[in-house]
Every structure is written in C-alpha cells, then in structure tokens.
Design a protein around this motif. Structure first.
Motif, short mmCIF file in Angstrom:
data_model
loop_
_atom_site.label_atom_id
_atom_site.label_comp_id
_atom_site.label_asym_id
_atom_site.label_seq_id
_atom_site.Cartn_x
_atom_site.Cartn_y
_atom_site.Cartn_z
N ASP A 1 3.05 -8.61 8.83
CA ASP A 1 3.58 -7.64 9.78
C ASP A 1 5.02 -8.04 10.10
O ASP A 1 5.26 -9.16 10.55
CB ASP A 1 2.71 -7.65 11.04
CG ASP A 1 3.03 -6.53 12.00
OD1 ASP A 1 4.18 -6.02 11.98
OD2 ASP A 1 2.14 -6.17 12.78
N ARG B 1 -0.48 -4.68 6.53
CA ARG B 1 -1.33 -4.60 7.72
C ARG B 1 -2.65 -3.89 7.44
O ARG B 1 -3.57 -3.93 8.24
CB ARG B 1 -0.60 -3.88 8.85
CG ARG B 1 0.61 -4.64 9.35
CD ARG B 1 1.35 -3.84 10.38
NE ARG B 1 1.83 -2.61 9.74
CZ ARG B 1 2.52 -1.67 10.35
NH1 ARG B 1 2.80 -1.78 11.61
NH2 ARG B 1 2.93 -0.61 9.70
N SER B 2 -2.73 -3.20 6.31
CA SER B 2 -3.92 -2.40 6.04
C SER B 2 -5.02 -3.24 5.40
O SER B 2 -4.77 -4.32 4.87
CB SER B 2 -3.55 -1.23 5.12
OG SER B 2 -3.22 -1.71 3.85
N PRO B 3 -6.25 -2.73 5.42
CA PRO B 3 -7.37 -3.48 4.85
C PRO B 3 -7.22 -3.76 3.36
O PRO B 3 -7.83 -4.68 2.85
CB PRO B 3 -8.57 -2.56 5.11
CG PRO B 3 -8.16 -1.66 6.22
CD PRO B 3 -6.68 -1.50 6.09
N ARG C 1 -2.51 -10.77 5.40
CA ARG C 1 -1.97 -10.05 6.57
C ARG C 1 -0.48 -10.31 6.68
O ARG C 1 -0.02 -11.45 6.62
CB ARG C 1 -2.68 -10.54 7.83
CG ARG C 1 -2.09 -10.01 9.11
CD ARG C 1 -2.93 -8.88 9.66
NE ARG C 1 -2.42 -8.49 10.97
CZ ARG C 1 -1.93 -7.28 11.21
NH1 ARG C 1 -1.92 -6.38 10.27
NH2 ARG C 1 -1.48 -6.97 12.40
N THR D 1 0.83 -1.20 0.00
CA THR D 1 0.00 0.00 0.00
C THR D 1 0.86 1.26 0.00
O THR D 1 0.34 2.36 0.00
CB THR D 1 -0.96 0.02 1.20
OG1 THR D 1 -0.20 -0.05 2.41
CG2 THR D 1 -1.94 -1.14 1.14
#
Length: 146
Positions: free
Chosen positions: A41, A32-34, A39, A9
């Motif tokens: 991290d 980590r963002s929608p 997912r 992103t």
C-alpha cells in the motif's frame, strides 16, 4: 531474480504478470487486493520492505490520482535501493516529459536510486479497448471509437 509488480491487478500490471509467469524469474504481485502475492500500500510504508525483500527488479506503477507521486514513491525507492534492487521500470506517460513536475520529476530522479532505470512513456494502450474500460464500453455500445 524476483520481479516485483506494483499495480499487479491493474491493466498493465496484470498483463505483465501473466506474460512473465513461467519465465526464468519469479514474479511477485504487490497490491491491496486479495489477488496480490504480498500486501502493498503506497500510503503504508511499512508494507514496502516485505514487498521488496529478495527483489532485484520492479515494475513501478505510481499511485493513481496523485499530482505529487514523489511523496509516496521516494521512500519506496529508498527502501528498494537498501534491499539491492537493480532495475526499476517506471510506467510514465508520453504526455509528461522527463523532468516535468509530478510524474516527470519522478522519472528524472529514478537513476539516483537504481543503476538500471527505465521510464516507459506510452502514448495509448490498446488494452483500453478490452474489458470494462469506458472506451471498450462505448465501442461495444456505439460501434465507434471516439
């Protein structure tokens, strides 16, 4: 061959993902963002294996704001090797020579994890003059590039 994009992103990751969409290799956006497909991290290594499963190439944007990217990235690269990743393209910096401490050391070690390592060392991003980047904001506001 699925391509995993970390930092999907962010500035370069999001543009690369858009560029690769619709080509022969599926793209998996990690973050980590929608808006991420999976997912991911850096501070949570349990997210690495799921992100890497079935992946053969990775666009690797190291964790921002760290002076020692090896600490979070090396375990990720070990998992990538175990999952059969063949190519990693690391976003580096022209200001950091390969082998220098921090990001440079990571670039020097990349080949010990994958058979086809690449380190990009860009000097400047034209994209810094678009969107909400401080350079873009000052250019629009002041009509000059400093």
């Amino acid at each position: 061959m699925t391509i995993l994009i970390t930092g999907a992103t962010g500035t370069t990751g999001s543009r690369l993902a858009r560029r690769l969409d619709g080509h022969t290799a599926p793209v998996r956006r990690a973050g980590r963002s929608p808006g991420a497909d999976v997912r991911f991290d850096w501070s949570n290594p349990t997210t690495h294996a799921d992100a890497l499963r079935g992946v053969r190439a990775v666009y690797l944007v190291p964790p921002p704001g760290t002076t020692d990217p090896e600490t979070p990235v090396i375990p990720f690269l070990e998992t990538a090797r175990a999952e059969g990743v063949e190519r990693v393209v690391l976003l580096g910096s022209s200001a950091v020579p390969i082998g220098a401490p921090g990001l440079g050391a990571l670039g020097a070690r990349l080949g010990s994890f994958v058979p086809h390592p690449v380190v990009l060392r860009p000097t400047w991003f034209s994209s810094n003059f678009t969107g909400n980047h401080p350079h873009a904001d000052s250019h629009r506001r002041d009509g000059e590039i400093v």
